[in-house]
Design an enzyme around this catalytic site. Structure first.
Site, PDB file in Angstrom:
ATOM      1  N   ARG A  36       0.809  -1.211   0.000  1.00 16.51           N
ATOM      2  CA  ARG A  36       0.000   0.000   0.000  1.00 16.51           C
ATOM      3  C   ARG A  36       0.847   1.269   0.000  1.00 16.51           C
ATOM      4  NH1 ARG A  36      -5.093  -1.967   2.665  1.00 16.51           N
ATOM      5  NH2 ARG A  36      -6.530  -0.253   2.899  1.00 16.51           N
TER       6      ARG A  36
ATOM      7  N   ARG B 202     -21.748  -0.652   3.433  1.00 18.91           N
ATOM      8  CA  ARG B 202     -21.198  -1.990   3.610  1.00 18.91           C
ATOM      9  C   ARG B 202     -21.572  -2.625   4.963  1.00 18.91           C
ATOM     10  NH1 ARG B 202     -14.921  -2.668   2.007  1.00 18.91           N
ATOM     11  NH2 ARG B 202     -14.451  -1.531   3.917  1.00 18.91           N
TER      12      ARG B 202
ATOM     13  N   ARG C  91     -18.112  -1.935   9.653  1.00 16.78           N
ATOM     14  CA  ARG C  91     -16.724  -1.733  10.073  1.00 16.78           C
ATOM     15  C   ARG C  91     -16.577  -0.358  10.707  1.00 16.78           C
ATOM     16  NH1 ARG C  91     -12.538  -3.504   5.413  1.00 16.78           N
ATOM     17  NH2 ARG C  91     -11.550  -1.578   6.112  1.00 16.78           N
TER      18      ARG C  91
HETATM   19  P1  AMP Z   1      -8.507  -2.768   4.426  1.00 17.36           P
HETATM   20  O1  AMP Z   1      -9.342  -3.829   5.050  1.00 17.36           O
HETATM   21  O2  AMP Z   1      -7.590  -3.272   3.374  1.00 17.36           O
HETATM   22  O3  AMP Z   1      -9.355  -1.601   3.954  1.00 17.36           O
HETATM   23  O4  AMP Z   1      -7.564  -2.193   5.582  1.00 17.36           O
HETATM   24  C1  AMP Z   1      -8.094  -1.601   6.750  1.00 17.36           C
HETATM   25  C2  AMP Z   1      -7.014  -0.811   7.465  1.00 17.36           C
HETATM   26  O5  AMP Z   1      -5.949  -1.701   7.856  1.00 17.36           O
HETATM   27  C3  AMP Z   1      -6.347   0.276   6.659  1.00 17.36           C
HETATM   28  O6  AMP Z   1      -7.081   1.482   6.629  1.00 17.36           O
HETATM   29  C4  AMP Z   1      -5.012   0.406   7.403  1.00 17.36           C
HETATM   30  O7  AMP Z   1      -5.181   1.102   8.617  1.00 17.36           O
HETATM   31  C5  AMP Z   1      -4.686  -1.043   7.754  1.00 17.36           C
HETATM   32  N1  AMP Z   1      -3.910  -1.687   6.673  1.00 17.36           N
HETATM   33  C6  AMP Z   1      -4.302  -2.741   5.898  1.00 17.36           C
HETATM   34  N2  AMP Z   1      -3.343  -3.081   5.026  1.00 17.36           N
HETATM   35  C7  AMP Z   1      -2.320  -2.218   5.236  1.00 17.36           C
HETATM   36  C8  AMP Z   1      -1.049  -2.030   4.639  1.00 17.36           C
HETATM   37  N3  AMP Z   1      -0.630  -2.804   3.623  1.00 17.36           N
HETATM   38  N4  AMP Z   1      -0.266  -1.044   5.115  1.00 17.36           N
HETATM   39  C9  AMP Z   1      -0.645  -0.270   6.145  1.00 17.36           C
HETATM   40  N5  AMP Z   1      -1.837  -0.370   6.743  1.00 17.36           N
HETATM   41  C10 AMP Z   1      -2.681  -1.328   6.313  1.00 17.36           C
END
Ligand code: AMP
Length: 221
Positions: free
Chosen positions: A85, A124, A157
């Site tokens: 990311r 969602r 969420r």
């Molecule tokens: P997601 O479910 O992919 O939308 O991720 C939810 C949250 O988890 C994000 O907003 C970040 O706070 C954290 N997160 C998930 N993947 C990453 C990553 N690769 N790098 C940093 N933070 C992450």
């Protein structure tokens, strides 16, 4: 085989990664799910990351890279959603994969307008029991707020609220979007129109992934 699903929060990465991993028997790594799991279990990592996730910011690169480092097994095939990311993470991942004799085979960009994403995220809902996903605007449960499959009360969420979504969009714009150029220059980027229905997007992904897998199998890749 290492596939990355890339796109704005709410572009359908999680849903599609789950379906693709099921279809092709790929390991599915969602860093968001891994972190939420740590929070649920109240582990040290969970305690460390909870407030960061709730605020819509990113977890420090070293921590995420460490999680990937300890989970990855070079003998398996993967689909990643939500990782890498940042440019720091993508550099780390490329170098790490090289040490394993591996590389990223394809990065699929689920392209979608920001304003569509906003409603997708606000609507969602997920079943904490069976994992089924709903959207109160686009795919509402018959008996809201309960799951159609198992009747459990659906959850929203914590980071799917308006101000946090705004923050996540900004984070995507400044920290994650630059990866598009990075992967485009490496000739591994494929764009998919994610405004289409879930089924249509899935069918497109099926074609892309099976073509890639066949090339790997018959040695022409
Ligand atoms: P997601 O479910 O992919 O939308 O991720 C939810 C949250 O988890 C994000 O907003 C970040 O706070 C954290 N997160 C998930 N993947 C990453 C990553 N690769 N790098 C940093 N933070 C992450």
């Amino acid at each position: 085989m290492n596939i990355i699903l890339f796109g704005l929060p709410g572009s359908g990465k999680g849903t599609q990664a789950y379906k693709i991993s099921d279809k092709f028997e790929l390991e599915h790594i969602s860093t968001g799910d891994l972190l939420r799991n740590e929070i649920k279990k109240n582990t040290d990592i969970g305690k460390k990351v909870k407030s960061i996730i709730d605020s819509g910011k990113l977890i420090p690169d070293e921590l995420i890279n460490e999680i990937i480092n300890s989970d990855y097994n070079k003998d398996l095939n993967y689909i990643f959603d939500g990782y890498p990311r940042t440019l720091e993470q993508s550099n780390f991942f490329d170098e790490y994969l090289a040490t394993q004799g591996k590389k990223i085979d394809i990065v699929i960009f689920l392209e979608l307008e920001t304003k569509v994403v906003f409603n997708r995220l606000l609507g969602r809902r997920k079943c904490p029991n069976c994992g089924e996903n709903f959207n109160v605007y686009y795919n509402p449960p018959k008996n809201n707020p309960f799951c159609d499959i198992c009747g459990t009360k659906l959850e929203t969420r914590k980071d799917d609220k308006e101000d946090t979504i705004q923050k996540r969009m900004e984070v995507y714009e400044f920290e994650t979007k630059p990866l598009l150029n990075y992967y485009s220059e490496k000739n591994v980027l494929v764009k998919v129109d994610a405004s289409k229905s879930e089924k249509e997007v899935f069918e497109t992904l099926l074609k892309i992934v099976s073509k890639k897998l066949n090339k790997v199998k018959d040695g022409t890749y």
